[in-house]
Design a protein around this motif. Structure first.
Motif, PDB file in Angstrom:
ATOM      1  N   ARG A  12      16.585  29.019  98.051  1.00 16.56           N
ATOM      2  CA  ARG A  12      16.879  27.654  98.412  1.00 16.56           C
ATOM      3  C   ARG A  12      17.888  26.996  97.579  1.00 16.56           C
ATOM      4  NH1 ARG A  12      11.344  27.496 100.191  1.00 16.56           N
ATOM      5  NH2 ARG A  12      11.390  27.665 102.353  1.00 16.56           N
ATOM      6  N   ALA A  13      17.565  27.399  96.348  1.00 22.97           N
ATOM      7  CA  ALA A  13      18.663  26.697  95.285  1.00 22.97           C
ATOM      8  C   ALA A  13      20.001  26.758  95.171  1.00 22.97           C
ATOM      9  CB  ALA A  13      17.959  26.750  93.724  1.00 22.97           C
ATOM     10  N   ASP A  69       7.917  36.220  98.471  1.00 27.01           N
ATOM     11  CA  ASP A  69       6.977  35.229  97.650  1.00 27.01           C
ATOM     12  C   ASP A  69       7.541  33.704  97.649  1.00 27.01           C
ATOM     13  OD1 ASP A  69       8.565  35.228  95.377  1.00 27.01           O
ATOM     14  OD2 ASP A  69       7.938  37.326  95.022  1.00 27.01           O
ATOM     15  N   GLU A  70       6.564  32.985  97.526  1.00 27.47           N
ATOM     16  CA  GLU A  70       7.090  31.390  97.282  1.00 27.47           C
ATOM     17  C   GLU A  70       8.310  31.309  96.135  1.00 27.47           C
ATOM     18  OE1 GLU A  70       8.024  28.067  98.749  1.00 27.47           O
ATOM     19  OE2 GLU A  70       6.433  29.483  99.592  1.00 27.47           O
ATOM     20  N   ARG A  71       7.963  32.113  94.962  1.00 32.59           N
ATOM     21  CA  ARG A  71       9.143  31.937  93.972  1.00 32.59           C
ATOM     22  C   ARG A  71      10.520  32.280  94.485  1.00 32.59           C
ATOM     23  NH1 ARG A  71       7.290  34.559  88.367  1.00 32.59           N
ATOM     24  NH2 ARG A  71       5.986  33.043  88.820  1.00 32.59           N
ATOM     25  N   THR A  72      10.415  33.488  95.085  1.00 30.90           N
ATOM     26  CA  THR A  72      11.825  33.913  95.600  1.00 30.90           C
ATOM     27  C   THR A  72      12.463  33.084  96.541  1.00 30.90           C
ATOM     28  OG1 THR A  72      10.945  36.284  95.085  1.00 30.90           O
ATOM     29  CG2 THR A  72      12.791  35.946  96.826  1.00 30.90           C
ATOM     30  N   LEU A  73      11.640  32.373  97.553  1.00 26.67           N
ATOM     31  CA  LEU A  73      12.177  31.402  98.465  1.00 26.67           C
ATOM     32  C   LEU A  73      12.735  30.255  97.683  1.00 26.67           C
ATOM     33  CD1 LEU A  73       9.410  31.723 101.370  1.00 26.67           C
ATOM     34  CD2 LEU A  73      11.653  32.651 101.164  1.00 26.67           C
ATOM     35  N   ARG A  74      12.231  29.820  96.564  1.00 27.06           N
ATOM     36  CA  ARG A  74      12.636  28.710  95.978  1.00 27.06           C
ATOM     37  C   ARG A  74      13.999  28.859  95.211  1.00 27.06           C
ATOM     38  NH1 ARG A  74       7.186  27.764  94.120  1.00 27.06           N
ATOM     39  NH2 ARG A  74       7.617  28.855  92.231  1.00 27.06           N
ATOM     40  N   ARG A  75      14.216  30.058  94.586  1.00 30.77           N
ATOM     41  CA  ARG A  75      15.502  30.542  94.121  1.00 30.77           C
ATOM     42  C   ARG A  75      16.701  30.489  95.161  1.00 30.77           C
ATOM     43  NH1 ARG A  75      12.646  34.556  91.373  1.00 30.77           N
ATOM     44  NH2 ARG A  75      13.482  36.151  92.710  1.00 30.77           N
TER      45      ARG A  75
END
Length: 723
Positions: free
Chosen positions: A432-433, A424-430
């Motif tokens: 990338r951080a 999901d997009e939330r996991t991808l943002r984490r």
């Protein structure tokens, strides 16, 4: 001649037992595979959806061509619009089976015409038997049936090939053992044509009886095979045997044709027997390599060489296909078996170089009986070469694919989804951080291209951002640069009809959207896994299913690993080496079982051929054994000598089989080298060892047991023994 042939069968039944068993077994296998194959061709997956009307998203790409519409299944069908779903709910209850594309089942009371009017062109309406296309199990069942076709077709082809080989060898050796008999018939006034007709009549009688027996055995074996394939998951669970009758006819007449064709060459040689052969006392072979055998062997050898050269210069990738590396070795194997008498004498002398009486007797006996030696070594050659060529080909391909994956992946870590559905997009943002990393999410998709104006070709693809892709992978580029990839371009491979950097190609994306994209770079073909690369914008509907992570300069791998585990949550974080081990290519289960079935058939026929040859040769060696006993050899020494001869011949056949294997795999290696892949050749030593050991055991038992029975007779003057 027919009455003489029938009397011969009664008095010399041991000479025809091997041919009868080989034919009966071959016809039984052909009957079994034919019945199951006929049932799979006529079987249709059942309709599972209970609803009267099923509405699905458009999952088929249709491209008009001058030769008619070309269709293909889309990788990411577009979802049914919400407005359409609302219209359907007015007609009756709607059940959503899958999303986002969705399969919607409309109530049993809904009118199909009204549903079609409400849907219009936004979706597809299925009724009646067409509803099976909405079932996810339908595609799996069709794939299983297709795999069955390949498996059974391969088994049937190998059965026919090996049975012809064994039957022809059995008849040739039987004719050789009966030289004096045919010479006496010639002396009594029989002409060459009568002798040939006698041999063919014998083959006809054996063929009819064996083929009928095989059909009966196959009728009992087919239901067992169908049930076993369904239990093992090789066939759909609902698969049952049909009532087709044509497999019986095909198997019977094939078996009869095999018998007659196998005896044809032997009958010609029998007809050439001169009356003076009746006066022969020596059993040494002469003229073993007949002109016909030399011509056929040379022709097959040249055919194998020419077809290999044409494939290497034209389409090297064809040598990597299963149907090619299963069928192509047959040419070289047959050529080697036909020409083996040329090398058996020097090969046996090489294998028995030690001084002493035992080695001398082994060398001289095998050299004097080259026809017997060739008949015993040939099935070993066939079995070893098949095992080495087929299993070695799959192992070499797996090594090549593993080497490609290792070369392409430069990421330090690979994150894979725990549920297989994607991130999901939330996991991808984490992810990338995470500091000191370059994160490259990618997704699986596909594109279609129309080649030659009529062929709609599907290419598997991965979508990723160009900068991150270049940092986490090393694509095998033949031209262009990864950094030139953008939303208006595509990276293709050399298999594409148009693969020049800068050219523009018209493609259809995973959801069917047509696009004209510029070729930014071109990859080498490789083993076929070098697909297409796009940007995420050109992969609508594809969710990220893999995240490659590269380390920045000076980054601490342990600290990054800890941060990745924390950011990934329940998803799996693997090091590069762990990911490569987890995704190491393996032979597909159906392919592996098919190869084992082929090798099992070959090994079974080897046992039949070896036993038949040694039993037929036993009567001709009674005088030799008696002479050894009179010379002072003990019973144990004679038996050990007999076993040593059998082992020597098996070793010679195994070495020839290894040579054929090496040549076959060398052709595949050259094809891989032309496709820019250079893996080491993979010889299946364990399988080869088991195969050779099984052949050796069969040969020793088949040689020693008849010799032991013959030695139970009192050792008297060998001139008193009669064949």
């Amino acid at each position: 001649m027919l009455s003489l042939a029938l009397r011969t069968l009664r008095t010399r039944w041991t000479a025809f037992t091997g041919s009868f068993v080989a034919l009966a077994l071959g016809v039984a296998l052909l009957t079994v595979t034919g019945l199951v194959l006929a049932s799979s061709l006529s079987s249709t997956p059942a309709v599972r959806p209970a609803a009267r009307v099923v509405v699905t998203a458009h999952d088929t790409l249709r491209v008009p061509t001058p030769a008619g519409d070309r269709t293909a299944r889309l990788a990411h069908p577009r979802a049914i619009p919400a407005a359409t779903v609302a219209e359907l709910r007015r007609l009756g209850p709607v059940t959503v089976d899958r999303s986002p594309a969705g399969v919607h089942r409309v109530g049993v009371d809904a009118d199909p015409a009204a549903v079609r009017e409400a849907v219009g062109r936004t979706a597809e309406v299925l009724t009646g038997d067409a509803r099976r296309h909405a079932d996810p199990g339908y595609a799996r069942d069709r794939e299983a049936l297709t795999a069955m076709h390949a498996l059974l077709g391969t088994a049937g082809g190998v059965t026919a090939f090996v049975s012809v080989f064994v039957v022809a060898s059995a008849f040739a050796f039987a004719v050789e053992r009966r030289r004096r008999e045919f010479a006496l018939l010639r002396t009594a006034g029989a002409g060459p044509g009568q002798i040939r007709r006698c041999v063919l009549a014998e083959a006809l009688a054996v063929g009819v009886l064996a083929s009928a027996t095989g059909c009966v055995l196959g009728s009992y074996g087919a239901p067992l095979l169908a049930r076993r394939m369904a239990d093992e998951g090789l066939a759909p669970a609902w698969f049952v045997l049909g009532n087709a009758t044509w497999p019986y006819h095909a198997a019977f007449w094939t078996g009869l044709s095999v018998a007659l064709c196998g005896a044809a060459a032997a009958s010609w040689r029998a007809g050439r027997t001169a009356p003076a052969e009746a006066l022969r006392e020596a059993s040494a072979d002469s003229g073993v390599l007949t002109p016909g055998r030399l011509l056929c062997g040379t022709a097959l050898l040249l055919t194998a060489a020419v077809t290999l050269a044409l494939s290497l210069t034209g389409d090297p990738g064809d040598l990597l296909h299963r149907k090619t590396y299963v069928s192509r070795p047959m040419l070289l194997i047959t050529a080697a078996a036909l020409l083996s008498p040329l090398v058996l004498r020097p090969l046996v002398r090489l294998l028995a170089p030690l001084p002493g009486v035992c080695s001398l007797l082994i060398r001289e006996n095998t050299s004097a009986g080259v026809r017997r030696t060739a008949a015993l070594a040939a099935p070993v050659l066939v079995t070893v070469a098949l095992a080495g060529s087929l299993l070695g080909a799959t192992a070499t391909l797996n090594r090549a694919k593993a080497a490609e994956a290792r070369d392409r992946t430069t990421a330090a870590f690979v994150v894979t989804p725990a549920d297989g559905r994607g991130f999901d997009e939330r996991t991808l943002r984490r992810l990338r951080a995470v500091p000191d990393t370059v994160v490259s999410p990618s997704s699986s998709t596909a594109v279609h291209v129309l080649e030659d104006g009529v062929a709609l070709i599907r290419s598997e693809a991965r979508a990723a951002a160009p900068g991150a892709l270049a940092a986490t992978s090393r694509l095998p580029l033949a031209a262009g640069r990864v950094s030139d990839l953008d939303d208006d371009s595509i990276i293709v491979n050399e298999e594409w009809q148009r693969h020049r950097v800068g050219d523009r190609v018209r493609v259809w994306l995973g959801d069917g959207t047509p696009r004209t994209l510029r070729i930014a770079a071109v990859m080498t073909t490789g083993t076929g896994g070098n697909g297409v690369h796009l940007t995420p914008r050109n992969a609508p509907g594809a969710a990220a299913d893999r995240v490659d992570v590269a380390l920045a300069a000076g980054a601490d791998p342990r600290a990054v690993a800890t941060a990745l585990h924390r950011a990934a949550g329940h998803h799996r974080v693997l090091t590069r080496e762990a990911w490569l081990r987890a995704t190491h290519p393996e032979t597909h289960r159906t392919t592996r079982l098919g190869l084992l079935l082929v090798l099992g058939i070959a090994l079974l026929y080897t046992g039949i051929s070896v036993a038949n040859t040694t039993v037929m040769a036993a009567s001709g060696r009674v005088r030799d054994l008696a002479a050894l006993r009179l010379a002072g050899a003990t019973r144990g020494q004679v038996l050990r000598l007999t076993g040593a001869e059998a082992l020597t011949v098996v070793a010679a056949g195994a070495l020839l089989g290894l040579l054929v294997t090496a040549v076959n795999l060398a052709g595949m290696w050259m094809a891989l080298a032309l496709l820019s892949v250079r893996p080491p050749l993979a010889l299946p030593w364990q399988a080869l060892g088991i195969t050779v050991a099984a052949c050796a055991l069969l040969a020793v038992v088949s040689a020693v047991v008849p010799a032991a029975l013959a030695l139970r007779r009192r050792a008297v003057d060998p001139a008193g023994f009669r064949d």
